[in-house]
Design a protein around this motif. Structure first.
Motif, PDB file in Angstrom:
ATOM      1  N   SER A  27      -3.222  -2.015 -11.597  1.00  0.00           N
ATOM      2  CA  SER A  27      -1.964  -1.317 -11.353  1.00  0.00           C
ATOM      3  C   SER A  27      -1.916  -0.759  -9.932  1.00  0.00           C
ATOM      4  O   SER A  27      -0.896  -0.866  -9.238  1.00  0.00           O
ATOM      5  CB  SER A  27      -1.795  -0.199 -12.374  1.00  0.00           C
ATOM      6  N   ILE A  30      -1.348  -3.602  -7.437  1.00  0.00           N
ATOM      7  CA  ILE A  30       0.045  -4.055  -7.454  1.00  0.00           C
ATOM      8  C   ILE A  30       0.935  -3.075  -6.702  1.00  0.00           C
ATOM      9  O   ILE A  30       1.838  -3.485  -5.961  1.00  0.00           O
ATOM     10  CB  ILE A  30       0.519  -4.277  -8.902  1.00  0.00           C
ATOM     11  N   GLU A  31       0.693  -1.783  -6.854  1.00  0.00           N
ATOM     12  CA  GLU A  31       1.487  -0.787  -6.135  1.00  0.00           C
ATOM     13  C   GLU A  31       1.286  -0.916  -4.630  1.00  0.00           C
ATOM     14  O   GLU A  31       2.247  -0.835  -3.854  1.00  0.00           O
ATOM     15  CB  GLU A  31       1.118   0.614  -6.601  1.00  0.00           C
ATOM     16  N   ARG A  32       0.034  -1.127  -4.187  1.00  0.00           N
ATOM     17  CA  ARG A  32      -0.223  -1.292  -2.754  1.00  0.00           C
ATOM     18  C   ARG A  32       0.441  -2.559  -2.231  1.00  0.00           C
ATOM     19  O   ARG A  32       1.001  -2.574  -1.138  1.00  0.00           O
ATOM     20  CB  ARG A  32      -1.729  -1.336  -2.487  1.00  0.00           C
ATOM     21  N   LEU A  33       0.386  -3.620  -3.007  1.00  0.00           N
ATOM     22  CA  LEU A  33       1.031  -4.870  -2.611  1.00  0.00           C
ATOM     23  C   LEU A  33       2.542  -4.692  -2.508  1.00  0.00           C
ATOM     24  O   LEU A  33       3.174  -5.174  -1.566  1.00  0.00           O
ATOM     25  CB  LEU A  33       0.694  -5.970  -3.608  1.00  0.00           C
ATOM     26  N   ASP A  34       3.120  -3.964  -3.455  1.00  0.00           N
ATOM     27  CA  ASP A  34       4.561  -3.695  -3.432  1.00  0.00           C
ATOM     28  C   ASP A  34       4.933  -2.899  -2.186  1.00  0.00           C
ATOM     29  O   ASP A  34       5.948  -3.186  -1.537  1.00  0.00           O
ATOM     30  CB  ASP A  34       4.967  -2.956  -4.710  1.00  0.00           C
ATOM     31  N   ASP A  35       4.114  -1.900  -1.837  1.00  0.00           N
ATOM     32  CA  ASP A  35       4.378  -1.124  -0.621  1.00  0.00           C
ATOM     33  C   ASP A  35       4.308  -2.011   0.615  1.00  0.00           C
ATOM     34  O   ASP A  35       5.143  -1.893   1.523  1.00  0.00           O
ATOM     35  CB  ASP A  35       3.377   0.023  -0.487  1.00  0.00           C
ATOM     36  N   ASP A  36       3.320  -2.894   0.673  1.00  0.00           N
ATOM     37  CA  ASP A  36       3.192  -3.788   1.822  1.00  0.00           C
ATOM     38  C   ASP A  36       4.389  -4.727   1.932  1.00  0.00           C
ATOM     39  O   ASP A  36       4.891  -4.981   3.024  1.00  0.00           O
ATOM     40  CB  ASP A  36       1.906  -4.612   1.721  1.00  0.00           C
ATOM     41  N   VAL A  37       4.857  -5.232   0.808  1.00  0.00           N
ATOM     42  CA  VAL A  37       6.007  -6.145   0.819  1.00  0.00           C
ATOM     43  C   VAL A  37       7.259  -5.408   1.273  1.00  0.00           C
ATOM     44  O   VAL A  37       8.076  -5.949   2.009  1.00  0.00           O
ATOM     45  CB  VAL A  37       6.196  -6.791  -0.574  1.00  0.00           C
ATOM     46  N   ARG A  38       7.418  -4.170   0.856  1.00  0.00           N
ATOM     47  CA  ARG A  38       8.595  -3.399   1.270  1.00  0.00           C
ATOM     48  C   ARG A  38       8.568  -3.084   2.759  1.00  0.00           C
ATOM     49  O   ARG A  38       9.608  -2.903   3.390  1.00  0.00           O
ATOM     50  CB  ARG A  38       8.706  -2.119   0.461  1.00  0.00           C
TER      51      ARG A  38
END
Length: 75
Positions: A27, A30-38
């Motif tokens: 989890s 995934i949150e770190r990946l989501d931040d990077d994508v944003r």
């Protein structure tokens, strides 16, 4: 017989703790990946910006070629 039940309960408890730790780790990843994508549009050039820059370069090259075609000393 009772010792096996205690051992089984401890094993299930450890498996639950380990499984929970793995799910929490996934989890977090995934949150770190989501931040990077944003943040990507702030770091990288978007396609629309790139296309606009290419159009400007094409216009400049067109003007240069027009001037070269109009030169008098062209052989």
């Amino acid at each position: 017989m009772d010792n096996w039940q205690v051992l089984f309960n401890v094993a299930i408890g450890l498996a639950g703790v380990f499984g929970g730790w793995i799910l929490k780790s996934i989890s977090r990843s995934i949150e770190r990946l989501d931040d990077d994508v944003r943040k990507m549009p702030l770091t990288y050039v978007t396609q629309s910006t790139y296309q606009r820059d290419i159009d400007e370069v094409k216009q400049m090259l067109g003007k240069i070629f027009d001037k070269l075609d109009g030169k008098q000393d062209k052989a």
